[in-house]
Design an enzyme around this catalytic site. Structure first.
Site, mmCIF file in Angstrom:
data_model
loop_
_atom_site.group_PDB
_atom_site.id
_atom_site.type_symbol
_atom_site.label_atom_id
_atom_site.label_comp_id
_atom_site.label_asym_id
_atom_site.label_seq_id
_atom_site.Cartn_x
_atom_site.Cartn_y
_atom_site.Cartn_z
ATOM 1 N N GLU A 70 27.611 87.542 23.370
ATOM 2 C CA GLU A 70 27.949 88.578 22.402
ATOM 3 C C GLU A 70 27.316 88.279 21.047
ATOM 4 O OE1 GLU A 70 32.028 89.674 22.273
ATOM 5 O OE2 GLU A 70 32.295 89.524 24.436
ATOM 6 N N PRO A 71 27.157 89.302 20.197
ATOM 7 C CA PRO A 71 26.550 89.085 18.873
ATOM 8 C C PRO A 71 27.364 88.108 18.032
ATOM 9 C CG PRO A 71 26.671 91.436 19.402
ATOM 10 C CD PRO A 71 27.464 90.722 20.449
ATOM 11 N N SER A 859 44.512 98.832 30.150
ATOM 12 C CA SER A 859 45.651 98.279 29.412
ATOM 13 C C SER A 859 46.729 99.319 29.127
ATOM 14 C CB SER A 859 45.177 97.657 28.096
ATOM 15 O OG SER A 859 44.717 98.650 27.209
ATOM 16 N N LYS A 902 46.819 94.841 18.566
ATOM 17 C CA LYS A 902 47.629 95.961 19.051
ATOM 18 C C LYS A 902 49.027 95.914 18.434
ATOM 19 C CE LYS A 902 45.292 96.521 23.519
ATOM 20 N NZ LYS A 902 45.386 96.333 24.981
#
Length: 998
Positions: A70-71, A859, A902
């Site tokens: 990933e970046p 989810s 979340k």
């Protein structure tokens, strides 16, 4: 059941409380000033131990490496670190030499680093010596000729012979000068003085930049105001260059980039269009328009009677040969070619010698003055029968005298009113002046093209026009405004700035032209103009006439081929590292060429674009023995050329970059070092106190999204470090404190977090998100935007009689992705099992409210199940409860990613309780103030979810009893925990934002 909840909360709170104590960082310090920062980049890489070992091995053995991850996980840093590990003793300089046998195949030579410059300097020294020989030879020839003429006592034959000898000598020496300059090699790759191997970042490079290119001879451009003579399908037209090119570019053939300048062109090779040059018409190849910041050198030489506005590298023919416009001085004599200004079949005009009229005719200045007078106060009627001039008496008299000098006697009348008015109907005068561009009533004003050929003609026109302030009342200002704008531009060549205004006067418009002083007191005037647009033409012969001046154009390719060769990044990375991020964005053709370069370790340079000189120039193979460090995300592998990936895999290593590391004391110490490194690299922020570093590490724990781990997305974490440093600088602090870090976390929120906050605020305002009471079939789900931003996702469900007698359907709306849609279908298995009856009689509608940009991931499974069960059983769902979790067909609640953001979203929305999977219990990292605002309830089974989420009632108790009896529950605590991905997100659990367009 209630006891279970309390125990879960206590365990969770106990772990977080421990986190508030003084953290063990593995090293004692007061501020990061005390932390040593390693000198080598390889020792500054944090958490990627496996990748570091691979890079060290690859550097030693010269292997290629593919970094996937990933970046922000350190891929570029590893590439730079590899360059530091490579030896510098093997570095080489690369030179390109002319090839006497084939000028289109320049020769390539490599020498040890540092010798390239010496070789070029030696060739330049030899060229200078030959230049001196040329000077002495010319001096000797002049001396001999002078002596011969003197001894012959002025004999005409001797004088003529002497002139001939001098001309021959000039031609020979000029050719000698060109050849000596052409023999000097070009240094393609210069590694002199390098203390480490080259590191070249080729991310996003186009073909020419990556593989090398043969550039065009410098684009030599005009302002566009120049006049050119065009012959199209046999018809000759005199046009302004700008107008001609713009019309051609209504149908462009292509475009490209020359550095930062965009080039748009039209290909005329298959069209019958020619341009006038010194020796007649020549075929036009291309018309080009260049868009970008450029400079024009504008020169007016009144003594030599020429002017131009060209880019400095534009070559112009002078009596001493070709010179660049930037080198022209007042002593230079430019070659001007006479042009026919006006010619037609008219015996009367031919009898008085006015036809054909050429640009070198002495009478043209008088005619220009006549035109200036006519443009300021006169015109010819639409029927071309009467010429009318309204002006002062003295001007009228001057006008008449000049006409008599040109045409002899003619009939006219002068009317005395408020102004003196001259009228004539002489057909010779009218035809002649109309042919030269005189103003005609009802038509747009246009400056005669021939007036712009020389400054003397323009000044003569200006003398007739004479007024430095002009006011015209017109119906449509667009008809006459271009004339004044063009007049203003040419005045600018003399350094005179003219102002143009348009004012409304009733239903008409007044054009006000104010040029101030019109005096020109210098013989040589030079100005520079910054422009955004320039124009040029490419002809077959490589030259053309513009405003009568003989100039070179971009098609001439006068620069020797080897001097136009430009190295690619693969060549500059010779004996070093070539780093390409997002390698899959390269075209397959470029990937194939890159593969060839890797295999052969040599790659010839040739034209790669429309703006190069084409494939006719192709060098010998140029060394490019580089180590490729390619990088990308997981989807990069699918888009890579199979042969290129095979080459890397067969002759190198593939490495997956970790996104988290275990939360150990040793790794915390590494993050302390990371903070010190970021402060040192930035150089503009103060060092961090121990408390501030602790807060950074807590943020690393939170961003990891996994229990017992720290994030390795260090680019994002570095952004927090810099933001906190900026805040401390703003406050004038010596050190960055914990308060500064906390403020930075609020101020430097990611875009997704800002969108999530806005989304929640707006949905609460419009009551899309509800946090009180109970509703049937409505649940507050939780989702993720981007990487670390949570959002409340309302979900509604209703049950209706089936539209089809054969079967019922689950109908889902909200732009769901494939995984999310399958997760909803899994819910139906649980419903069928506990319901104990055929539900095919119903259609179940599930809506994800206002998810305009789509939903992906599983989810929201427990949220959908709760909403559907509530709708079927008509039991309200508590709106002060939010939930997240995946659901198996057996009713098990499985872990998901992003639980902390979340929960934070639920807190911000005003929700009191949140349900999360038991397996995610220790993944929660909340500050004490946030933890006090919400009750976190870990669950393992769907019945536990319903126990919390549904409003208390007898129907609820019966429902939960049925579910426990029918579903195969009773799984272990760790069930399903292996499904949590290493990077802390569930299988695609993400929401790519809703409402960003709302």
């Amino acid at each position: 059941m209630l006891k279970f909840y309390k125990m879960g909360i206590k365990r969770l709170s106990g772990e977080m409380t421990m986190g508030e104590e003084r953290m063990d960082l593995g090293i004692e310090f007061e501020t990061t000033e005390e932390i040593p920062v390693p000198e080598r980049l390889i020792d500054q890489v944090i958490g990627q131990d496996h990748a570091v070992e691979v890079i060290k091995t690859a550097a030693k053995q010269r292997r290629h490496v593919l970094l996937i991850g990933e970046p922000g996980t350190g891929k570029s840093m590893l590439g730079q670190a590899m360059a530091e590990l490579l030896p510098t003793e093997d570095l080489e300089d690369i030179l390109v030499f002319p090839n006497p046998e084939d000028e289109n195949m320049p020769r390539i030579k490599t020498v040890p680093a540092g010798q390239g410059r010496r070789i070029v300097e030696e060739y330049k020294r030899k060229a200078k010596e030959q230049e001196n020989i040329r000077f002495y030879l010319l001096f000797f020839v002049f001396f001999i000729v002078a002596m011969a003429v003197f001894m012959s006592r002025g004999d005409p034959n001797t004088l003529l012979l002497g002139v001939f000898v001098i001309l021959i000598a000039l031609m020979v020496t000029a050719n000698m000068r060109f050849r000596t300059q052409a023999m000097v090699p070009k240094l393609l790759v210069d590694n002199s003085g390098r203390k480490r191997a080259p590191f070249v970042d080729a991310t996003g490079a186009h073909a020419g930049a990556l593989l090398g290119d043969v550039r065009h001879d410098p684009f030599q451009c005009f302002s566009g105001e120049e006049t050119v003579v065009i012959r199209e399908n046999g018809e000759v037209k005199v046009l302004r260059l700008k107008d001609f090119v713009e019309k051609a570019l209504e149908k462009p053939s292509g475009e490209g980039l020359d550095g930062d300048v965009k080039v748009v062109y039209h290909d005329f090779r298959n069209e019958n269009v020619e341009v006038l040059t010194k020796d007649g018409f020549t075929k036009l190849l291309y018309a080009n328009k260049r868009i970008g910041k450029q400079k024009l050198r504008r020169v007016v030489n009144l003594e030599k009677d020429y002017w131009f506005a060209l880019t400095p590298d534009h070559k112009v023919y002078t009596t001493d040969g070709l010179k660049e416009a930037g080198e022209i001085t007042e002593k230079d004599e430019l070659i001007s070619v006479p042009i026919t200004v006006f010619d037609c079949e008219d015996e009367d005009l031919k009898k008085i010698g006015l036809l054909p009229l050429t640009s070198d005719d002495e009478r043209l200045r008088k005619i220009a003055t006549l035109m200036g007078i006519l443009f300021n106060g006169g015109s010819i009627d639409e029927g071309l029968g009467v010429l009318t001039l309204k002006s002062e008496r003295s001007v009228i008299e001057k006008f008449v005298i000049t006409l008599k000098e040109l045409f002899g006697k003619f009939e006219y009348e002068i009317i005395k009113e408020e102004n003196t008015i001259l009228k004539t109907r002489d057909p010779r005068i009218i035809k002649f002046l109309v042919g030269l561009g005189a103003p005609i009533e009802g038509k747009d004003l246009k400056m005669p093209w021939w007036v712009k050929l020389k400054p003397s003609l323009f000044l003569a026109f200006l003398e007739g026009f004479r007024a430095h302030i002009v006011e015209q009342l017109v119906d449509d200002p667009n008809k006459n405004l271009p004339f004044f704008q063009e007049l203003s531009w040419y005045l600018g060549l003399f350094g005179i700035k003219a102002d143009i205004k348009v004012e409304e006067v009733g239903d008409k418009h007044k054009i006000i032209f104010d040029a101030g002083r019109l005096d020109v007191d210098k013989q040589f005037i030079e100005t520079w103009e910054d422009v955004e647009v320039t124009y040029n033409l490419t002809t077959e012969k490589g030259n053309l006439l513009a405003n009568g001046l003989f100039v070179k154009n971009s098609g001439g390719l006068g620069t020797p081929a080897h001097l136009r060769v430009e190295p690619g990044m693969i060549h500059r990375a010779h004996k070093g590292v070539l780093f390409i991020d997002e390698i899959a964005t390269l075209s397959l053709k470029m990937q194939q060429s890159l593969l060839t370069a890797m295999q052969e370790k040599k790659f010839p340079i040739t034209g790669q674009s429309e703006l190069s000189s084409g494939a006719m120039v192709r060098t010998e193979p140029v060394p490019c023995d580089f180590i490729l460090v390619a990088a990308g995300n997981l989807d990069t592998i699918e888009k890579m050329h199979p042969a290129l990936r095979s080459r890397i895999r067969g002759y190198g290593y593939e490495v997956y970059m970790r996104t988290t590391m275990p939360d150990t004391v040793e790794n915390r110490r590494k993050l302390v070092q990371f903070v010190a490194q970021e402060v040192k690299k930035d150089g503009r922020i103060p060092h961090f106190t121990r408390d501030a570093v602790e807060e950074i590490i807590r943020e690393a724990q939170r961003r990891a999204g996994r229990k017992g781990h720290l994030t390795l997305r260090l680019r994002d974490l570095g952004g927090v470090v810099r933001a906190a440093g900026d805040i401390a600088v703003r406050k004038g602090k010596k050190y960055v404190t914990r308060e500064d870090v906390l403020e930075a976390l609020q101020m430097a929120k990611p875009l997704e977090k800002q969108l999530a906050d806005w989304y929640i605020e707006r949905k609460k305002e419009y009551q899309v998100i509800r946090t009180e009471g109970g509703e049937i079939g409505r649940v507050n789900g939780l989702a993720i935007i981007g990487e670390q931003s949570g959002i409340v996702l309302p979900i509604e469900a209703i049950v209706a009689p089936a539209a089809s007698k054969e079967e019922g359907k689950i109908i889902v709306t909200g732009k769901l992705g494939e995984i999310a849609r399958e997760a909803v279908l899994n819910v139906s298995a649980i419903i069928k099992r506990y319901k104990g009856e055929d539900i095919s009689r119903y259609d179940i509608h599930v809506q994800f409210l206002q998810t305009y940009e789509g939903v992906e991931g599983d989810s929201a499974s427990i949220s959908v199940a709760t909403a559907v069960i509530s709708a079927l059983e008509e039991i309200p769902v508590r709106q002060d409860v939010a939930m997240t979790g995946s659901l198996s067909v057996r009713g098990e609640v499985l872990p998901v990613g992003g639980v902390t953001p979340k929960i934070e979203a639920a807190i911000e929305a005003g929700i009191k309780k949140v349900i999360i999977p038991k397996a995610n219990e220790k993944d929660v990292f909340l500050s004490p103030d946030k933890r006090e605002k919400i009750e976190i309830i870990p669950v393992e089974r769907i019945d536990e979810v319903l126990e919390v989420a549904l409003v208390e009632s007898e129907k609820k108790k019966e429902l939960i009893k049925r579910i426990r009896e029918t579903l195969p529950l009773g799984v272990s605590e760790s069930a399903g925990s292996e499904t949590l991905h290493e990077h802390g997100r569930d299988s695609g659990s993400a929401l790519s934002v809703e409402e960003s367009k709302a």
